[in-house]
Design a protein around this motif. Structure first.
Motif, PDB file in Angstrom:
ATOM      1  N   LEU A  72     -52.083 -32.048  -4.616  1.00 25.99           N
ATOM      2  CA  LEU A  72     -50.692 -31.606  -4.731  1.00 25.99           C
ATOM      3  C   LEU A  72     -49.741 -32.767  -4.451  1.00 25.99           C
ATOM      4  N   ASP A  73     -48.691 -32.875  -5.250  1.00 24.14           N
ATOM      5  CA  ASP A  73     -47.711 -33.948  -5.081  1.00 24.14           C
ATOM      6  C   ASP A  73     -46.326 -33.339  -4.880  1.00 24.14           C
ATOM      7  N   PRO A  74     -45.982 -32.963  -3.647  1.00 22.97           N
ATOM      8  CA  PRO A  74     -44.714 -32.279  -3.393  1.00 22.97           C
ATOM      9  C   PRO A  74     -43.493 -33.123  -3.747  1.00 22.97           C
ATOM     10  N   GLN A  75     -43.582 -34.444  -3.559  1.00 25.66           N
ATOM     11  CA  GLN A  75     -42.438 -35.301  -3.895  1.00 25.66           C
ATOM     12  C   GLN A  75     -42.138 -35.242  -5.390  1.00 25.66           C
ATOM     13  N   GLY A  76     -43.222 -35.383  -6.179  1.00 23.33           N
ATOM     14  CA  GLY A  76     -43.044 -35.320  -7.625  1.00 23.33           C
ATOM     15  C   GLY A  76     -42.534 -33.961  -8.072  1.00 23.33           C
ATOM     16  N   GLN A  77     -43.070 -32.913  -7.465  1.00 24.59           N
ATOM     17  CA  GLN A  77     -42.639 -31.558  -7.816  1.00 24.59           C
ATOM     18  C   GLN A  77     -41.166 -31.342  -7.496  1.00 24.59           C
ATOM     19  N   ALA A  78     -40.731 -31.881  -6.356  1.00 24.45           N
ATOM     20  CA  ALA A  78     -39.331 -31.727  -5.966  1.00 24.45           C
ATOM     21  C   ALA A  78     -38.420 -32.393  -6.987  1.00 24.45           C
ATOM     22  N   ILE A  79     -38.824 -33.573  -7.458  1.00 22.24           N
ATOM     23  CA  ILE A  79     -38.028 -34.272  -8.470  1.00 22.24           C
ATOM     24  C   ILE A  79     -37.990 -33.459  -9.760  1.00 22.24           C
ATOM     25  N   ALA A  80     -39.166 -32.982 -10.190  1.00 22.52           N
ATOM     26  CA  ALA A  80     -39.240 -32.235 -11.452  1.00 22.52           C
ATOM     27  C   ALA A  80     -38.389 -30.967 -11.385  1.00 22.52           C
ATOM     28  N   ARG A  81     -38.393 -30.308 -10.228  1.00 23.48           N
ATOM     29  CA  ARG A  81     -37.617 -29.069 -10.078  1.00 23.48           C
ATOM     30  C   ARG A  81     -36.115 -29.339 -10.109  1.00 23.48           C
ATOM     31  N   LYS A  82     -35.725 -30.499  -9.584  1.00 29.58           N
ATOM     32  CA  LYS A  82     -34.297 -30.826  -9.476  1.00 29.58           C
ATOM     33  C   LYS A  82     -33.680 -31.220 -10.824  1.00 29.58           C
ATOM     34  N   LEU A  83     -34.510 -31.728 -11.732  1.00 23.89           N
ATOM     35  CA  LEU A  83     -33.982 -32.308 -12.975  1.00 23.89           C
ATOM     36  C   LEU A  83     -33.120 -31.351 -13.811  1.00 23.89           C
ATOM     37  N   PRO A  84     -33.581 -30.113 -14.063  1.00 26.06           N
ATOM     38  CA  PRO A  84     -32.749 -29.218 -14.884  1.00 26.06           C
ATOM     39  C   PRO A  84     -31.374 -28.966 -14.264  1.00 26.06           C
ATOM     40  N   GLN A  85     -31.318 -28.853 -12.938  1.00 27.10           N
ATOM     41  CA  GLN A  85     -30.029 -28.646 -12.269  1.00 27.10           C
ATOM     42  C   GLN A  85     -29.099 -29.835 -12.482  1.00 27.10           C
ATOM     43  N   LEU A  86     -29.673 -31.008 -12.712  1.00 26.23           N
ATOM     44  CA  LEU A  86     -28.861 -32.212 -12.929  1.00 26.23           C
ATOM     45  C   LEU A  86     -28.577 -32.429 -14.409  1.00 26.23           C
ATOM     46  N   GLY A  87     -29.032 -31.488 -15.233  1.00 30.38           N
ATOM     47  CA  GLY A  87     -28.738 -31.585 -16.658  1.00 30.38           C
ATOM     48  C   GLY A  87     -29.796 -32.300 -17.476  1.00 30.38           C
ATOM     49  N   PHE A  88     -30.937 -32.594 -16.866  1.00 29.35           N
ATOM     50  CA  PHE A  88     -32.001 -33.269 -17.600  1.00 29.35           C
ATOM     51  C   PHE A  88     -33.082 -32.263 -17.984  1.00 29.35           C
ATOM     52  N   ASP A  89     -33.204 -32.004 -19.273  1.00 32.87           N
ATOM     53  CA  ASP A  89     -34.221 -31.063 -19.735  1.00 32.87           C
ATOM     54  C   ASP A  89     -35.382 -31.819 -20.374  1.00 32.87           C
ATOM     55  N   GLY A  90     -36.464 -31.087 -20.624  1.00 31.05           N
ATOM     56  CA  GLY A  90     -37.567 -31.674 -21.384  1.00 31.05           C
ATOM     57  C   GLY A  90     -38.627 -32.351 -20.545  1.00 31.05           C
ATOM     58  N   VAL A  91     -38.504 -32.316 -19.217  1.00 28.66           N
ATOM     59  CA  VAL A  91     -39.529 -32.908 -18.356  1.00 28.66           C
ATOM     60  C   VAL A  91     -40.392 -31.787 -17.789  1.00 28.66           C
ATOM     61  N   THR A  92     -41.690 -31.850 -18.025  1.00 28.72           N
ATOM     62  CA  THR A  92     -42.571 -30.781 -17.560  1.00 28.72           C
ATOM     63  C   THR A  92     -43.192 -31.088 -16.203  1.00 28.72           C
ATOM     64  N   ALA A  93     -43.334 -32.365 -15.861  1.00 33.73           N
ATOM     65  CA  ALA A  93     -43.932 -32.707 -14.568  1.00 33.73           C
ATOM     66  C   ALA A  93     -43.583 -34.140 -14.190  1.00 33.73           C
ATOM     67  N   VAL A  94     -43.560 -34.384 -12.888  1.00 37.08           N
ATOM     68  CA  VAL A  94     -43.377 -35.739 -12.372  1.00 37.08           C
ATOM     69  C   VAL A  94     -44.423 -35.972 -11.299  1.00 37.08           C
ATOM     70  N   ARG A  95     -45.100 -37.103 -11.359  1.00 35.20           N
ATOM     71  CA  ARG A  95     -46.037 -37.482 -10.294  1.00 35.20           C
ATOM     72  C   ARG A  95     -45.521 -38.785  -9.688  1.00 35.20           C
ATOM     73  N   GLN A  96     -45.504 -38.850  -8.365  1.00 33.31           N
ATOM     74  CA  GLN A  96     -45.043 -40.068  -7.702  1.00 33.31           C
ATOM     75  C   GLN A  96     -46.205 -40.814  -7.078  1.00 33.31           C
ATOM     76  N   GLY A  97     -46.259 -42.110  -7.334  1.00 32.77           N
ATOM     77  CA  GLY A  97     -47.290 -42.945  -6.747  1.00 32.77           C
ATOM     78  C   GLY A  97     -46.709 -44.242  -6.238  1.00 32.77           C
ATOM     79  N   LYS A  98     -47.606 -45.186  -5.963  1.00 39.23           N
ATOM     80  CA  LYS A  98     -47.165 -46.473  -5.429  1.00 39.23           C
ATOM     81  C   LYS A  98     -47.561 -47.592  -6.382  1.00 39.23           C
ATOM     82  N   ARG A  99     -46.799 -48.651  -6.355  1.00 39.18           N
ATOM     83  CA  ARG A  99     -47.095 -49.822  -7.167  1.00 39.18           C
ATOM     84  C   ARG A  99     -47.020 -51.045  -6.264  1.00 39.18           C
ATOM     85  N   PHE A 100     -48.075 -51.835  -6.265  1.00 41.21           N
ATOM     86  CA  PHE A 100     -48.105 -53.060  -5.465  1.00 41.21           C
ATOM     87  C   PHE A 100     -48.179 -54.264  -6.395  1.00 41.21           C
ATOM     88  N   GLU A 101     -47.362 -55.270  -6.116  1.00 38.28           N
ATOM     89  CA  GLU A 101     -47.485 -56.541  -6.823  1.00 38.28           C
ATOM     90  C   GLU A 101     -48.087 -57.547  -5.863  1.00 38.28           C
TER      91      GLU A 101
END
Lengths: 83, 83
Positions: B15-44
């Motif tokens: 389960l990725d609660p951070q990603g889910q929170a972002i995905a849930r918030k998007l329609p309220q901000l006027g962004f449609d068409g996103v079905t899911a968001v997953r958040q991870g880390k990137r290291f350089e």
């Protein structure tokens, strides 16, 4: 269904204590040859349609308003797969 | 100097609660068409030598022991640039 990746990294001039902590720890763990580590975020955004120009532009707006803090972070948007 | 990127994402079944929170918030901000968001880390990871096979293998070990938690996360190592 298309998947778009948003890579968010701190700007080079912004201090990254997490990355520095990792880099400092590596020699003690027996890993040599690493001069620096920067830690950022990676988001995988799944779209219900194709990743056409309009969709990617929308993801760019999402990155700019929600995923990244443009004051201290830069972001990159790229299409991962489109099937 | 070579730069190697390590992308760390939660396994699909975790389960990725951070990603889910972002995905849930998007329609309220006027962004449609996103079905899911997953958040991870990137290291350089910056190396003091070339990103040859041995160096990439070393980064893979670093990812396995320090950057990712193999129980709940998967990671991908790839060479970003080598100049």
């Amino acid at each position: 269904m298309a998947r778009v990746v948003v890579d968010v990294m701190l700007k080079p001039e912004i201090l990254d204590p997490q990355g520095q902590a990792i880099a400092r720890k590596l020699p003690q763990l027996g890993f040599d040859g690493v001069t620096a580590v920067r830690q950022g975020k990676r988001f995988e955004v799944e779209l219900d349609g194709p990743a056409d120009e309009a969709a990617v532009e929308r993801v760019r707006q999402i990155a700019d308003t929600l995923l990244a803090n443009p004051v201290i972070e830069t972001y990159e948007v790229r299409v991962l797969q489109d099937d």
